[in-house]
Each structure stands twice: as structure tokens, then as C-alpha cells.
Motif scaffolding. Sequence first.
Motif, PDB file in Angstrom:
ATOM      1  N   SER A 117      -3.589  -1.888  -4.802  1.00  0.00           N
ATOM      2  CA  SER A 117      -4.054  -2.346  -3.492  1.00  0.00           C
ATOM      3  C   SER A 117      -2.839  -2.791  -2.694  1.00  0.00           C
ATOM      4  O   SER A 117      -1.696  -2.654  -3.146  1.00  0.00           O
ATOM      5  CB  SER A 117      -5.038  -3.513  -3.642  1.00  0.00           C
ATOM      6  N   ASP A 118      -3.108  -3.336  -1.505  1.00  0.00           N
ATOM      7  CA  ASP A 118      -2.000  -3.780  -0.661  1.00  0.00           C
ATOM      8  C   ASP A 118      -1.273  -4.965  -1.277  1.00  0.00           C
ATOM      9  O   ASP A 118      -0.125  -5.245  -0.916  1.00  0.00           O
ATOM     10  CB  ASP A 118      -2.533  -4.167   0.725  1.00  0.00           C
ATOM     11  N   THR A 140       0.812  -1.226   0.000  1.00  0.00           N
ATOM     12  CA  THR A 140       0.000   0.000   0.000  1.00  0.00           C
ATOM     13  C   THR A 140       0.839   1.266   0.000  1.00  0.00           C
ATOM     14  O   THR A 140       0.523   2.242  -0.680  1.00  0.00           O
ATOM     15  CB  THR A 140      -0.935   0.010   1.220  1.00  0.00           C
ATOM     16  N   THR A 141       1.908   1.275   0.777  1.00  0.00           N
ATOM     17  CA  THR A 141       2.714   2.506   0.928  1.00  0.00           C
ATOM     18  C   THR A 141       3.942   2.512   0.028  1.00  0.00           C
ATOM     19  O   THR A 141       4.928   3.182   0.320  1.00  0.00           O
ATOM     20  CB  THR A 141       3.136   2.672   2.400  1.00  0.00           C
ATOM     21  N   THR A 142       3.876   1.772  -1.082  1.00  0.00           N
ATOM     22  CA  THR A 142       5.021   1.726  -2.009  1.00  0.00           C
ATOM     23  C   THR A 142       5.396   3.130  -2.465  1.00  0.00           C
ATOM     24  O   THR A 142       4.549   3.923  -2.876  1.00  0.00           O
ATOM     25  CB  THR A 142       4.670   0.866  -3.230  1.00  0.00           C
ATOM     26  N   ASN A 143       6.678   3.445  -2.334  1.00  0.00           N
ATOM     27  CA  ASN A 143       7.159   4.748  -2.806  1.00  0.00           C
ATOM     28  C   ASN A 143       8.228   4.640  -3.873  1.00  0.00           C
ATOM     29  O   ASN A 143       8.722   5.653  -4.376  1.00  0.00           O
ATOM     30  CB  ASN A 143       7.670   5.593  -1.625  1.00  0.00           C
ATOM     31  N   SER A 144       8.584   3.384  -4.255  1.00  0.00           N
ATOM     32  CA  SER A 144       9.587   3.208  -5.306  1.00  0.00           C
ATOM     33  C   SER A 144       9.489   1.798  -5.866  1.00  0.00           C
ATOM     34  O   SER A 144       9.263   0.834  -5.129  1.00  0.00           O
ATOM     35  CB  SER A 144      10.998   3.450  -4.731  1.00  0.00           C
ATOM     36  N   VAL A 145       9.620   1.701  -7.206  1.00  0.00           N
ATOM     37  CA  VAL A 145       9.752   0.405  -7.876  1.00  0.00           C
ATOM     38  C   VAL A 145      11.013   0.478  -8.742  1.00  0.00           C
ATOM     39  O   VAL A 145      11.183   1.413  -9.529  1.00  0.00           O
ATOM     40  CB  VAL A 145       8.525   0.080  -8.753  1.00  0.00           C
ATOM     41  N   LEU A 146      11.909  -0.481  -8.565  1.00  0.00           N
ATOM     42  CA  LEU A 146      13.169  -0.481  -9.306  1.00  0.00           C
ATOM     43  C   LEU A 146      13.276  -1.738 -10.168  1.00  0.00           C
ATOM     44  O   LEU A 146      12.976  -2.850  -9.720  1.00  0.00           O
ATOM     45  CB  LEU A 146      14.364  -0.435  -8.344  1.00  0.00           C
ATOM     46  N   PHE A 147      13.693  -1.534 -11.417  1.00  0.00           N
ATOM     47  CA  PHE A 147      14.105  -2.634 -12.291  1.00  0.00           C
ATOM     48  C   PHE A 147      15.624  -2.554 -12.307  1.00  0.00           C
ATOM     49  O   PHE A 147      16.212  -1.694 -12.980  1.00  0.00           O
ATOM     50  CB  PHE A 147      13.524  -2.448 -13.688  1.00  0.00           C
ATOM     51  N   THR A 201      12.334  -4.829  -7.502  1.00  0.00           N
ATOM     52  CA  THR A 201      12.048  -4.666  -6.063  1.00  0.00           C
ATOM     53  C   THR A 201      11.113  -3.478  -5.859  1.00  0.00           C
ATOM     54  O   THR A 201      11.018  -2.584  -6.710  1.00  0.00           O
ATOM     55  CB  THR A 201      13.326  -4.414  -5.245  1.00  0.00           C
ATOM     56  N   VAL A 202      10.411  -3.489  -4.715  1.00  0.00           N
ATOM     57  CA  VAL A 202       9.605  -2.323  -4.322  1.00  0.00           C
ATOM     58  C   VAL A 202      10.095  -1.856  -2.948  1.00  0.00           C
ATOM     59  O   VAL A 202      10.567  -2.662  -2.134  1.00  0.00           O
ATOM     60  CB  VAL A 202       8.099  -2.640  -4.280  1.00  0.00           C
ATOM     61  N   THR A 203       9.959  -0.559  -2.721  1.00  0.00           N
ATOM     62  CA  THR A 203      10.365   0.023  -1.432  1.00  0.00           C
ATOM     63  C   THR A 203       9.185   0.757  -0.814  1.00  0.00           C
ATOM     64  O   THR A 203       8.447   1.471  -1.503  1.00  0.00           O
ATOM     65  CB  THR A 203      11.543   0.996  -1.613  1.00  0.00           C
ATOM     66  N   THR A 204       8.998   0.553   0.484  1.00  0.00           N
ATOM     67  CA  THR A 204       7.971   1.254   1.270  1.00  0.00           C
ATOM     68  C   THR A 204       8.666   1.800   2.529  1.00  0.00           C
ATOM     69  O   THR A 204       9.850   1.518   2.760  1.00  0.00           O
ATOM     70  CB  THR A 204       6.838   0.304   1.683  1.00  0.00           C
TER      71      THR A 204
END
Length: 417
Positions: free
Chosen positions: A377-378, A359-366, A396-399
Motif C-alpha cells: 500500500s502507500d 505506492t510508486t516504489t521502484n527500488s529498495v536498497l539495503f 532506502t526506497v526510491t519512487t
Amino acid sequence: MISSVTPAAGSPGGGTPVTLTGSNFTQITVVRFGQMFAPSFTVVSATQITAVAPPGSGTVHITVTGSGGTSNGVAYSYVSVPAPVLTGISPASGPASGGTTVTLTGSGVAGATAVRFGSTPASSFTVVSATQITAVAPPGSGTVQVTVTTPGGTSNGVAYSYVSAPVPVLASVSPGQGPVGGGNAVTLTGSGLTGVTAVTFGATSALSFTVVSATQITALAPPGAAGPVQITATGPGGTSSGVTYFYVGVPTLTGASPTTGPVSGGTTVTLTGTSLLGTTAVRFGPTSASSFTVVSATQITAVAPPGSGTVQITVVTPGGTSNGIPYTYVATPVLTRLSPTEGPVDAGTTVTLFGSGLTTTNSVLFGTTPASFTVVSDIWVTALAPAGPAGPVNVTVTTPGGTSNNVVYTRVAAPGI
């Protein structure tokens, strides 16, 4: 001319000091009480004479005679007033320099005209009632008898001792600050504290105090206004110089940034508010911050300890404990799969990431390249794969809870002829 006499009555045995007020007293040579001459009198000014009443009875007229003749008469009554009786004095000692306010108790003191310490008049005195007088001791030495004189005569004496005691000295106070509501214990250190009879915070007396030794006193601070005051101690030798004590307002928190962080802790949070100087603890729920720094009276930085869920951040100062600001611990995100798992080396392929805590994802990196993304959604995030070289890349995703595990996306080169 005589306009008034004070007091207007006295003992039949005489000896009562009276004050005459009027006019044209400069050349007065005789003062009479009826037909009796005053045993002594003093022309204070053209409008005032003090005289001692001779023995007498009934009501007589006081007159004064000078080069201009004899004045009118003012009535003075001889009355059988019992002599005053003193039964107590408090305190019964004070410094040789005088200045101590003592309370005299007894009976028949209502019309007191004089209070004497030995043969020396009190610096000042106030008749509180027929049974009580307060008086300021004059300078003196040794032990003297304090007496009260009224129209009925002079009382018995009560002992008062002049003490050659040192002036108390205060050197420090610990702690040096406390809440405006008071009630906290402080320790005063110094010298000459054995006979201390009062401890004050500014103009307010301590709620209570205990003389521990000649060098130490413990006291309970009274309520006070935010800011500094001087603590002083008073003993038989006088009053000490002051040591500074600060009344501290209750701290208030108005904001925190960020308001979320990983369950593992370690996030540096900036707290804003008021009255934050002197902070002794920062707590996330019941758990103390890993560390904190007081930046100013309005700002603190603190490192969040490990935790879970939403907790209240509070700060503790000598002024009390602040209100709470919510802080939420966020679990580390988890990726379970993505779809599709491959795409062209060019940008633009929409990839759906599945997992939990998204839900609180603030970054997606390839790899190390950021992708634009949308949190659905979550458990679901869509991202546009950025361009890159052919081959596998970790996604990866970062929250605020941290960085997820990685899932693999493969870029496939276009076929060539």
C-alpha cells in the motif's frame, strides 16, 4: 457570302467599327452600308472583314463586292443610342509597362466595342454591366484620357497616369510562420513599398495591411493550408518577388515519458506528437518547463519545473497550443520504521518497511544492494533482505518522487563454537 455582322447596330452619325464574318472575302474591293460606301475597311482573312460604318438611318443591308460579284446582304440598324459617359476610374495610375487592371464606371457602356488609353487600345476589356467595365492598361507614359466607344459614340475621357515607379522589393517577413487559421500580424521589410496597393499570401489577399513606410508594411495573414507560400506586394511599379511564409498546423501531443516526477522538478520528459517544429514554449500546467529542446517535428525533450498534483503538459508553436498530456508530481517517499530491525547475514529475511508515499516504489536498497520487494500500500512495502556483511546498513526506497530518508537494518553474524 456574309453570314453575320457584329455589332448589328450603330450610331446614325457613323463611325461604329463592325466585324463581318463569312467566306470568299480575299478579293473584296468595296463594302457598302445600303448605298453608302464604308469610309474604310480591312480584309483580315478570307472569312473576316472589319469596316467602319458611314452615317445613315433606319435599317440597311451591308454587302461586299469583289471580283466574283456582290454578296448577299446582312441587316444593320442605325439607332439613336446615347453616347457612353464615364464617371470614374480605379486605380487611376499604373506602371509604364502596363498590365494594371482598372475598373471604369459610368453609364451606357453595355455595348462597348473599344476601350482606349489615349490612342492605344486596352490590352483587353470586359463589359461587366451597363455601368461598369474592367480593362487592362496597355504600356504608356504620362497622363492619358481613357475613353469607351459604343454604337452610341465615344465617351468623355477620364484621366489615367502612367507612373515611373520602382517595382516593390520584399526582403524579409517576421515572423516567418503562423497558424493555418491566419489572423496573425507579420512585418514585411524591403524597398519601394510606399504605393503598395495589394499584399497576397500565395493567391490569397492579406486580411488587411498598412504601409508604414517605404521600407515596411504590416499585414494580417489570411487563413491558409499547412506549408509554405510566397508573400508578394503589388504597387504602381509592378509586383515584387516573393518571400517565404510557412503556415503551421496546430501541434498535437500523443505521449509523454515518464508521466511522473518529483515535486522538486528536474525530470527530463520526452514528448511525442506532430507539428512540433517552431515550438516556443512547453508548459507543465501554467508553469513553463525549466528548459526544452525540439528534437524533430515529432519529438521534444523538456525538463519539468517544480510542481504538485497532476497537471497538463502542453506545447505552444506559431500554429497554436496543443492538447494536454497528464503529468503527475509525486512527493518524496518517507520511511518511519522497519520490522524486524535485524536479521542474519544470509539473504531471505522478510522486512516490512513503513512510511508514506510508497505506492510508486521502484527500488529498495539495503546499502547499495537492491532487494526484491512488494508494494502492499502507500504506507507499506515488504522486501527480502539481501545477504551482506554483519553490521548496520541503511535501507532506502526510491519512487518517481525521489529517494527516501534511511532507516537502519542490522545484520547479525551467526554464533560460532
